[in-house]
Structure formats: C-alpha cells, structure tokens
Design a protein around this motif. Sequence first.
Motif, PDB file in Angstrom:
ATOM      1  N   TYR A 113      11.125   6.762  88.973  1.00 41.38           N
ATOM      2  CA  TYR A 113      11.683   5.343  87.916  1.00 41.38           C
ATOM      3  C   TYR A 113      12.005   5.816  86.486  1.00 41.38           C
ATOM      4  N   CYS A 115      14.258   7.433  85.151  1.00 41.35           N
ATOM      5  CA  CYS A 115      15.495   7.041  84.596  1.00 41.35           C
ATOM      6  C   CYS A 115      15.757   5.542  84.222  1.00 41.35           C
ATOM      7  N   ARG A 116      15.104   4.774  85.169  1.00 42.85           N
ATOM      8  CA  ARG A 116      14.982   3.229  84.750  1.00 42.85           C
ATOM      9  C   ARG A 116      14.434   2.825  83.386  1.00 42.85           C
ATOM     10  N   GLU A 117      13.065   3.710  83.319  1.00 41.71           N
ATOM     11  CA  GLU A 117      12.325   3.261  82.012  1.00 41.71           C
ATOM     12  C   GLU A 117      12.791   3.603  80.809  1.00 41.71           C
ATOM     13  N   CYS A 119      16.284   4.083  80.400  1.00 41.55           N
ATOM     14  CA  CYS A 119      17.606   3.265  80.285  1.00 41.55           C
ATOM     15  C   CYS A 119      17.418   1.948  79.270  1.00 41.55           C
ATOM     16  N   CYS A 122      18.210  -1.338  81.286  1.00 34.21           N
ATOM     17  CA  CYS A 122      17.347  -1.729  82.091  1.00 34.21           C
ATOM     18  C   CYS A 122      16.151  -2.488  81.727  1.00 34.21           C
ATOM     19  N   CYS A 127      11.997  -5.805  87.667  1.00 35.30           N
ATOM     20  CA  CYS A 127      12.867  -4.726  88.579  1.00 35.30           C
ATOM     21  C   CYS A 127      12.999  -5.380  90.108  1.00 35.30           C
ATOM     22  N   TYR A 149      17.956   2.805  96.179  1.00 37.39           N
ATOM     23  CA  TYR A 149      17.513   2.447  94.849  1.00 37.39           C
ATOM     24  C   TYR A 149      18.527   2.853  93.856  1.00 37.39           C
ATOM     25  N   HIS A 150      19.387   3.973  94.044  1.00 34.57           N
ATOM     26  CA  HIS A 150      20.408   4.624  93.265  1.00 34.57           C
ATOM     27  C   HIS A 150      21.747   3.477  93.255  1.00 34.57           C
ATOM     28  N   ARG A 153      20.778   0.117  91.589  1.00 31.98           N
ATOM     29  CA  ARG A 153      20.815   0.243  90.036  1.00 31.98           C
ATOM     30  C   ARG A 153      22.245   0.463  89.587  1.00 31.98           C
ATOM     31  N   CYS A 167      19.121   8.550  81.133  1.00 36.95           N
ATOM     32  CA  CYS A 167      18.612   8.765  82.349  1.00 36.95           C
ATOM     33  C   CYS A 167      18.757  10.081  82.997  1.00 36.95           C
TER      34      CYS A 167
END
Length: 222
Positions: A113, A115-117, A119, A122, A127, A149-150, A153, A167
């Motif tokens: 995660y 990429c999420r953190e 972004c 996001c 989440c 997940y992807h 998202r 990301c």
Amino acid sequence: MIGFNCNGIINRSRIDLEIGEKEILEVSVSGNDIIVKGRDWEKKFPYDQYINELCKVCQVKAPPSTTKTCVGECHEVDSVYDDFSDIEDYESKTTEEKWAYIKDALEPCTRCYACREACPMCYCNLCFVDQNLPVWFGKTTQFPDILVYHLIRAFHMAGRCVACGACSSVCPVGIDLNMITRKLEKIVKVRYDFTAGLDAETLPPMMNFKMEDTEEFMLEED
Ligand code: SF4
Ligand code: SF4
Ligand code: SF4
C-alpha cells in the motif's frame, strides 16, 4: 498554496539500476545533465530522459492558480493540450493482450500500500482495504485479491488522479502504475471533458450526477 516551478522529478530507481551497488555521495544538475558522483567516479545522465515518465508528458509545470490563496509561481491554466500518445501502445492491444499485460504488471504486487500512502488523492480516514466490517475483499497476495485492490483504487482515482506519478515512484517492486492512471485520465477527459487539479470550483465527475443522466457509458467498453 505555495507554487514552485517544476521541470520534472528525477527517476532515482532508474539511475540506481544503472549505477549498481556503488555508493552515491553527491548529485547536482547542470543544464540538461544530472551529475552523479561517488568516491572515485562520476557519471552524467541526460535530465530530459531520466525524469519520471509522467513528467515527460506533464504540461502543468507550476501549480494552477486554482484558489485566490496561491502564492509564488502559480499559473493560470484553463485546459491542457491532450496528448495521450504514451498509452497508444497499450490501447492498440486486444482485450486478451491487455489482460495479459495487466496481469504481468500487477502480479509482483506485495500489497504494501505504499502507492496509496504516497498518493495525494488517497486521503480517506478509513480506506476500503482496512475495513473489517464488512470485509470487502481478501487480504492475501493471490492475484484475484491484488487485482481487486487495484481495480477498486482505480475506480476511486477516476477524476481525482492528478497524474503526479508518486504511486509508481514509491513502489518497492517497480510496478509502473502510470498506465492505469493515464488511461483513467484519458477516459475522464474524453467522456466528461474534465482534467483533475485544474479547477477547484468544479466537482469531479464521479462526485457529481443528475437523475436524468442516461448512464449509457456503463454499457461501453474501454
Ligand atoms: S506500492 Fe507497489 S507493491 Fe505496494 S501495493 Fe502499490 S503496486 Fe503493490
Ligand atoms: S499518479 Fe494519481 S494515483 Fe498515483 S499518486 Fe499521483 S494522484 Fe495518486
Ligand atoms: S484507495 Fe480508495 S478508499 Fe483507499 S484511501 Fe484511496 S481513495 Fe480512499
């Protein structure tokens, strides 16, 4: 908002890959040269080629003046010239080839995660991946869970992604998520004439609907 001009972020992983295990002690930029130095060595990389892929196509080199509180080098940007030539190769693939490409690209995902953190869009308090009641999908690193997940998202990023590339830059296993984010950017531009990040007053398409919307888009395939 404080605006700074940006000529593109250097792709550190690409440079690391070429330098190998040698220790980098100093980095500087002179003209179009990125000069990397170690104890007894020096290597130059052309700046315009060693920036992130999204930076190569970015047309907003300073933050748009989306609010009255922008100070520094903010610019007026009404619209951007839409050049999606970087995803032409992907778009020319058949459905089967696209599936194979996505599967191959995402399979190494460890679901860390990062990429999420990284972004900026996001920012949810909780989440969907962290929810336990209900559990939306499995927590494993088997491909169906990775894909969900992807996929989810990507839904959340449609109309929100500002194509910053963060990301992809932080992914520890080097997954290039730009293909997904650029495709999303194109779909939103073509269907809704909207580019995220240029106008603080207009609601993104996915946050804005009318009861009389025909919803024909649901039947179309991209
Ligand atoms: S940063 Fe990379 S490995 Fe981590 S969840 Fe995102 S795509 Fe997967
Ligand atoms: S490119 Fe889009 S999805 Fe990726 S970090 Fe930036 S805003 Fe988030
Ligand atoms: S992936 Fe979706 S739910 Fe999770 S933080 Fe990003 S926008 Fe929010």
